[in-house]
Design an enzyme around this catalytic site. Structure first.
Site, short mmCIF file in Angstrom:
data_model
loop_
_atom_site.label_atom_id
_atom_site.label_comp_id
_atom_site.label_asym_id
_atom_site.label_seq_id
_atom_site.Cartn_x
_atom_site.Cartn_y
_atom_site.Cartn_z
N HIS A 1 26.90 -28.06 4.66
CA HIS A 1 27.57 -28.17 5.95
C HIS A 1 28.43 -29.43 6.03
CE1 HIS A 1 23.71 -30.35 6.92
NE2 HIS A 1 24.58 -31.18 7.47
N ASP B 1 22.29 -24.27 1.83
CA ASP B 1 23.07 -25.34 2.45
C ASP B 1 23.26 -26.44 1.40
OD1 ASP B 1 24.28 -27.21 4.04
OD2 ASP B 1 22.59 -27.49 5.42
N SER C 1 18.90 -30.65 5.08
CA SER C 1 19.78 -29.70 5.76
C SER C 1 19.84 -29.98 7.26
CB SER C 1 19.30 -28.26 5.50
OG SER C 1 20.04 -27.34 6.26
N GLY D 1 23.12 -38.21 10.42
CA GLY D 1 23.58 -39.09 9.37
C GLY D 1 22.78 -38.96 8.10
N SER E 1 21.95 -36.01 6.68
CA SER E 1 22.25 -34.75 6.00
C SER E 1 22.67 -34.95 4.56
CB SER E 1 23.36 -34.00 6.72
OG SER E 1 22.86 -33.35 7.84
#
Length: 428
Positions: free
Chosen positions: A215, A245, A342, A324, A326
């Site tokens: 993402h 993801d 994720s 932040g 991810s």
């Protein structure tokens, strides 16, 4: 690429020498006699196993037991693999599992029945803010609904779960909201977005690259290691939403040094290889917003319905994370790469649920390897031999968790790791 070390709190996990997978004793039907001198056909005592070795054994038993296998989990306190078995006419399957060194538990719901229940949830309750995964500890599907699932949406979810029948699923309410969080281990930036670098890898053509959340990569094509800095890496492949993801991002400079380690705050942990997660396993997460956090794996092959769409095949945990984080790395204290952050709900003050992309799946999909010449996903498991052999496997070099401090307001991506308490106790 410079590697900034900005932990939110001081963290101390044991960073000794690289620990290869211990000799996993897989399916040893004649290795143990009972203590009273009975024959080798007697059920062996449950074996003491590391979580990664238990995962290997679980994979072997799943194939051996066939339809009788109903999932498994790792009992960290006793360091044993617990295998669920649906009893049938052939009692030998239970004896086989015990002889292999597992603790056997008879349950009601088969994997086929649980899978059918998940398909029903997909068709009847794919609602943003919901997730589900099989919980082998309860032998049920654990359905989670965040704070946005109210009114008609809640009634629809509850009705679908009730329609599965008694004893098939449970619903848990989460106080937070499922979302992706842009941030990670070492932060990476693109425009106003911030995420975290997961693990450094080698692309299929030998070029240096890294894994992060998909993402993040679908939101921006070029990434920097400094806010408002010049781009240093470009997205090569990205998946989100859908079957995962994850993203492969190539460094623009082919001479970039991409070490196989994770910055855990003042020290680094060498990453040796990628490994599958096991329910009950203790894991650590590193993120640029919250630093280092730890927790347990709660479920595998989880489905999460984010506002952006449905993502399947994730790892569910109780590790906290925040915006932040991810893309940041999830790993074990032994230096095994497990997942990429994720999304989820909650924060590192009140806790919550966080979902991770399995690293093994991401590596296989993009054709990358961890570190210099490490084995691609699918070749990672060391010690898969059956039939009475002890199998150990030295891990191939694993990609570093980079990700500079990331934690952005409008980028996608959940947290990679919260600052753990000072003096985090060694667990193994």
């Amino acid at each position: 690429m410079s590697h900034k070390r900005i932990p939110k709190r001081k963290a101390a996990i044991a960073v000794g020498g690289v620990v290869a997978l211990g000799a996993a004793v897989i399916l040893l039907p004649s290795a143990n006699a009972s203590q009273d001198g009975a024959s080798n056909d007697a059920a062996a005592a449950p074996r003491t196993l590391k979580a990664t070795d238990a995962s290997d054994l679980a994979s072997q038993l799943a194939g051996l037991l066939g339809d009788a296998f109903a999932g498994s989990y790792y009992d960290g306190d006793r360091q044993r693999l617990v295998v669920n078995v649906v009893p049938g006419d052939d009692d030998s399957v239970i004896a086989q599992a015990k002889k292999a060194g597992a603790t056997v538990r008879e349950v009601d719901n088969s994997m086929a029945e649980l899978a059918a229940g998940e398909r029903t949830l997909k068709s009847g309750a794919t609602i943003p803010g919901t997730s589900w995964a099989v919980d082998p500890r309860t032998n049920k599907i654990l359905v989670t609904a965040d704070s946005t699932v109210t009114g008609e949406k809640w009634d629809r979810l509850e009705s679908t779960v009730q329609g599965l029948g008694s004893g098939m699923a449970t619903i848990k309410k989460s106080a937070g909201t499922f979302r992706t969080f842009a941030s990670g281990g070492d932060a990476i930036f693109s425009g106003g977005a911030r995420c975290s670098l997961g693990f450094n890898v080698t692309a299929d053509d030998g070029a240096p690259a890294f894994l992060t959340a998909g993402h993040c990569a679908v939101a921006a094509d070029q990434w920097s290691d400094a806010q408002n800095g010049q781009p240093i890496a470009t997205v090569d492949q990205a998946v989100f939403p859908g079957e995962g993801d994850f993203a492969l991002v190539r460094y623009d400079d082919p001479a970039t040094d991409a070490p196989s380690d994770v910055d855990v705050g003042g020290q680094t942990l060498q990453i040796t290889e990628a490994a599958e997660a096991a329910v009950g396993q203790e894991v650590f997460r590193m993120g640029s917003t919250t630093g280092l956090a730890d927790g347990q794996v709660l479920g595998l092959d989880a489905t999460v319905n984010y506002p952006e769409g449905t993502v399947t095949g994730l790892i569910q945990t109780d590790v906290c994370a925040e915006p932040g984080d991810s893309g940041g790395s999830m790993f074990t204290q032994d230096g095994l790469a497990i997942g990429l952050t994720s999304g989820g709900s909650g924060d590192c003050t009140v806790g919550g649920e966080t979902f991770f992309q399995p690293v093994t799946t991401a590596l296989a999909a993009v054709g990358a390897t961890l570190g210099d010449g490490g084995a691609a996903a699918g070749d990672q498991a060391a010690g898969d031999q059956a039939g009475g052999e002890e199998v150990g496997g030295e891990g191939d070099q694993a990609g570093e968790v980079g990700g500079e401090q990331a934690g952005q307001d409008d980028g996608a991506g959940y947290g990679a790791g919260q600052g753990a308490e000072d003096g985090l106790a060694e667990t193994h």
